[in-house]
Design a protein around this motif. Structure first.
Motif, PDB file in Angstrom:
ATOM      1  N   ILE A   1       0.654  -1.249  -0.002  1.00  0.00           N
ATOM      2  CA  ILE A   1       0.114  -0.053  -0.004  1.00  0.00           C
ATOM      3  C   ILE A   1       0.995   1.171  -0.002  1.00  0.00           C
ATOM      4  N   ILE A   2       1.813   1.154   0.896  1.00  0.00           N
ATOM      5  CA  ILE A   2       2.830   2.331   0.882  1.00  0.00           C
ATOM      6  C   ILE A   2       3.552   2.650  -0.505  1.00  0.00           C
ATOM      7  N   ARG A   3       4.167   1.706  -1.029  1.00  0.00           N
ATOM      8  CA  ARG A   3       4.836   1.814  -1.968  1.00  0.00           C
ATOM      9  C   ARG A   3       4.073   2.072  -3.341  1.00  0.00           C
ATOM     10  N   GLN A   4       2.869   1.655  -3.323  1.00  0.00           N
ATOM     11  CA  GLN A   4       2.148   1.791  -4.697  1.00  0.00           C
ATOM     12  C   GLN A   4       1.433   3.292  -4.356  1.00  0.00           C
TER      13      GLN A   4
ATOM     14  N   HIS B   1       5.496  -3.870  19.720  1.00  0.00           N
ATOM     15  CA  HIS B   1       5.463  -4.147  18.161  1.00  0.00           C
ATOM     16  C   HIS B   1       5.951  -2.923  17.664  1.00  0.00           C
ATOM     17  N   ALA B   2       6.025  -1.957  18.360  1.00  0.00           N
ATOM     18  CA  ALA B   2       6.172  -0.520  17.690  1.00  0.00           C
ATOM     19  C   ALA B   2       7.552  -0.557  16.832  1.00  0.00           C
ATOM     20  N   GLN B   3       8.515  -0.797  17.458  1.00  0.00           N
ATOM     21  CA  GLN B   3       9.757  -0.744  16.788  1.00  0.00           C
ATOM     22  C   GLN B   3       9.706  -1.380  15.435  1.00  0.00           C
ATOM     23  N   SER B   4       9.309  -2.712  15.588  1.00  0.00           N
ATOM     24  CA  SER B   4       9.500  -3.580  14.309  1.00  0.00           C
ATOM     25  C   SER B   4       8.577  -3.061  13.176  1.00  0.00           C
ATOM     26  N   VAL B   5       7.216  -2.732  13.733  1.00  0.00           N
ATOM     27  CA  VAL B   5       6.448  -2.058  12.524  1.00  0.00           C
ATOM     28  C   VAL B   5       6.901  -0.652  12.038  1.00  0.00           C
TER      29      VAL B   5
ATOM     30  N   LEU C   1       7.623   0.417   8.165  1.00  0.00           N
ATOM     31  CA  LEU C   1       7.116   1.445   7.557  1.00  0.00           C
ATOM     32  C   LEU C   1       8.207   2.102   6.762  1.00  0.00           C
ATOM     33  N   ILE C   2       9.108   2.487   7.506  1.00  0.00           N
ATOM     34  CA  ILE C   2      10.376   3.123   6.865  1.00  0.00           C
ATOM     35  C   ILE C   2      10.917   2.623   5.549  1.00  0.00           C
ATOM     36  N   ASP C   3      11.053   1.227   5.871  1.00  0.00           N
ATOM     37  CA  ASP C   3      11.603   0.381   4.757  1.00  0.00           C
ATOM     38  C   ASP C   3      10.857   0.673   3.324  1.00  0.00           C
ATOM     39  N   ALA C   4       9.316   0.766   3.620  1.00  0.00           N
ATOM     40  CA  ALA C   4       8.481   0.837   2.308  1.00  0.00           C
ATOM     41  C   ALA C   4       8.418   2.526   1.934  1.00  0.00           C
ATOM     42  N   GLY C   5       9.160   3.309   2.951  1.00  0.00           N
ATOM     43  CA  GLY C   5       8.901   4.522   2.470  1.00  0.00           C
ATOM     44  C   GLY C   5       8.185   5.662   3.016  1.00  0.00           C
ATOM     45  N   ILE C   6       7.788   5.243   4.282  1.00  0.00           N
ATOM     46  CA  ILE C   6       7.351   6.233   5.272  1.00  0.00           C
ATOM     47  C   ILE C   6       8.234   7.185   5.815  1.00  0.00           C
ATOM     48  N   ARG C   7       8.024   8.583   5.980  1.00  0.00           N
ATOM     49  CA  ARG C   7       9.018   9.714   6.284  1.00  0.00           C
ATOM     50  C   ARG C   7       8.678  10.404   7.574  1.00  0.00           C
ATOM     51  N   ALA C   8       7.258   9.946   7.931  1.00  0.00           N
ATOM     52  CA  ALA C   8       6.981  10.818   9.126  1.00  0.00           C
ATOM     53  C   ALA C   8       5.913   9.817   9.964  1.00  0.00           C
ATOM     54  N   ILE C   9       6.390   9.479  11.144  1.00  0.00           N
ATOM     55  CA  ILE C   9       5.598   8.751  12.037  1.00  0.00           C
ATOM     56  C   ILE C   9       5.035   9.384  13.293  1.00  0.00           C
ATOM     57  N   LEU C  10       3.653   9.358  13.522  1.00  0.00           N
ATOM     58  CA  LEU C  10       2.997   9.767  14.643  1.00  0.00           C
ATOM     59  C   LEU C  10       2.957   8.484  15.662  1.00  0.00           C
ATOM     60  N   ASN C  11       3.679   8.474  16.715  1.00  0.00           N
ATOM     61  CA  ASN C  11       3.881   7.264  17.465  1.00  0.00           C
ATOM     62  C   ASN C  11       2.799   7.428  18.877  1.00  0.00           C
TER      63      ASN C  11
ATOM     64  N   PRO D   1      15.996   6.427  11.190  1.00  0.00           N
ATOM     65  CA  PRO D   1      17.304   7.130  10.462  1.00  0.00           C
ATOM     66  C   PRO D   1      16.917   8.732  10.649  1.00  0.00           C
ATOM     67  N   ASP D   2      18.019   9.323  10.227  1.00  0.00           N
ATOM     68  CA  ASP D   2      18.206  10.792  10.388  1.00  0.00           C
ATOM     69  C   ASP D   2      16.961  11.371   9.294  1.00  0.00           C
ATOM     70  N   ASN D   3      16.620  10.579   8.386  1.00  0.00           N
ATOM     71  CA  ASN D   3      15.740  11.160   7.150  1.00  0.00           C
ATOM     72  C   ASN D   3      14.304  10.881   7.577  1.00  0.00           C
ATOM     73  N   VAL D   4      14.022  10.414   8.916  1.00  0.00           N
ATOM     74  CA  VAL D   4      12.551  10.333   9.227  1.00  0.00           C
ATOM     75  C   VAL D   4      12.360  10.782  10.296  1.00  0.00           C
ATOM     76  N   LYS D   5      11.084  11.586  10.536  1.00  0.00           N
ATOM     77  CA  LYS D   5      10.666  12.496  11.435  1.00  0.00           C
ATOM     78  C   LYS D   5       9.532  11.631  12.481  1.00  0.00           C
ATOM     79  N   VAL D   6       9.831  11.435  13.514  1.00  0.00           N
ATOM     80  CA  VAL D   6       8.956  10.847  14.636  1.00  0.00           C
ATOM     81  C   VAL D   6       8.192  11.795  15.610  1.00  0.00           C
ATOM     82  N   GLN D   7       7.047  11.839  16.036  1.00  0.00           N
ATOM     83  CA  GLN D   7       6.380  12.613  17.251  1.00  0.00           C
ATOM     84  C   GLN D   7       5.569  11.679  17.761  1.00  0.00           C
ATOM     85  N   TYR D   8       5.605  12.037  19.032  1.00  0.00           N
ATOM     86  CA  TYR D   8       4.741  11.254  20.038  1.00  0.00           C
ATOM     87  C   TYR D   8       3.791  11.711  20.571  1.00  0.00           C
ATOM     88  N   ILE D   9       2.422  10.818  20.833  1.00  0.00           N
ATOM     89  CA  ILE D   9       1.437  11.540  21.310  1.00  0.00           C
ATOM     90  C   ILE D   9       1.505  11.072  23.047  1.00  0.00           C
TER      91      ILE D   9
END
Lengths: 213, 213
Positions: A144-147, A161-165, A169-179, A188-196
């Motif tokens: 879904i992410i790639r297509q 499960h948060a880290q492995s998921v 996500l990142i491997d498939a191309g996600i660059r921003a994660i709201l956790n 990695p440095d090119n990915v942004k994470v924010q926390y609720i």
């Protein structure tokens, strides 16, 4: 990774305030206002007017001294700066209580985001309807992410499960994660994470409960 | 209501960062560290080391120049300042998907809060078990708050009910509300409100997606 110079203003701090300005301005506009001031904004947000003027000056001259800010213009500019003058499609991982609540949340409308996919690892959830969405199997997540070139994900899975998921996500191309999971994830440095993290908000308030009425 | 003087540091801004420091320090402690520095904390948080030193200096001398911060001591002091060296009992209003997710959230442990009551307006939810809690009728809400001296509430109701429920909470003695509904609520000056707004976090991240890899 370079150490911060003393005169550096870490842009993350300023950027992190822009959505608050945008939300307050949108509210003022909805209430029928055309013009506002850094003082008025400051009162709404609990931020000094000097700070607001300084923050906004990073992105160009938004207001003239003494005439205030044109709300509609400033809203449009902030949406442009934050890149929410378009619609980002978002994938939500985890269709439990939290993922379902996210899928039903009405605060996304006209703010740059649309929840487009909901995926889960549990066989019994696959195919279920959550609002307008059907739950997809997590095995389809990367496809879904790639297509669709999806860049933004919300993570509503159990902490273990948060880290492995996140890695998938990142491997498939996600660059921003709201956790939403109460755990810090490594990216990695090119990915942004924010926390609720509701506790951060609760702790901010209990400070002020000392002078009991 | 008085206008801010230029030299005022609005305490809300500084206070709002203390829970982030506390969370980062707790993590460093869990990872086996005894000592840290404003530079290390700054790297974890994306906040300048100068800002961190200045923030902490408001609350006394926590570290000596060149020797860093004793993590355990600083954690204890921050917990004391934020008043989370005790346990606040929290009432959650709304036992839908979001309220249920909050009741199951594992991030509260040892951080000063315990979800003690869950109330809902829907007859079919009353008496249901959500984790260890039973759902109480919202008609009992004010009695629960008054009898137990509850000061902290989390609001997980639909937007159209948020204001009226907040009014009832405050009338019964609540002084801090964490609002998940996508709507601004009006409260008296002696009540604190914080908002959980995922869009603010998403917008902060999309800013950084401009330079596409």
């Amino acid at each position: 990774m370079a150490s911060l110079k003393l005169n550096d203003i870490p842009p993350d701090i300023v950027i992190g305030r822009l959505p608050l300005y945008l939300r307050a301005l949108t509210r003022l506009k909805q209430e029928g206002n055309d013009v506002t001031s850094s003082h008025e904004l400051g009162r709404h947000l609990g931020i000094s007017s000097a700070q607001i003027r300084k923050d906004l000056s990073h992105f160009g001259g938004f207001g003239k001294q003494g005439t205030g800010y044109q709300i509609e213009y400033l809203v449009a500019k902030l949406e442009q700066v934050l890149q929410v003058d378009r619609e980002w499609l978002v994938i939500v991982v985890g269709a439990g209580n939290l993922g379902s609540a996210i899928a039903h949340y009405r605060g996304f409308a006209d703010r740059g985001f649309r929840i487009a996919w909901l995926v889960d690892a549990s066989a019994e959830k696959i195919g279920q309807k959550v609002g307008d969405l059907s739950v997809h199997p997590i095995s389809d997540m990367q496809t879904i992410i790639r297509q669709n070139g999806v860049k933004v994900a919300m993570l509503a899975v159990p902490a273990e499960h948060a880290q492995s998921v996140a890695d998938q996500l990142i491997d498939a191309g996600i660059r921003a994660i709201l956790n939403y999971a109460p755990i810090t994830i490594k990216v990695p440095d090119n990915v942004k994470v924010q926390y609720i993290d509701p506790v951060v908000h609760l702790q901010t308030m209990t400070y002020f409960l000392r002078s009991e009425d």
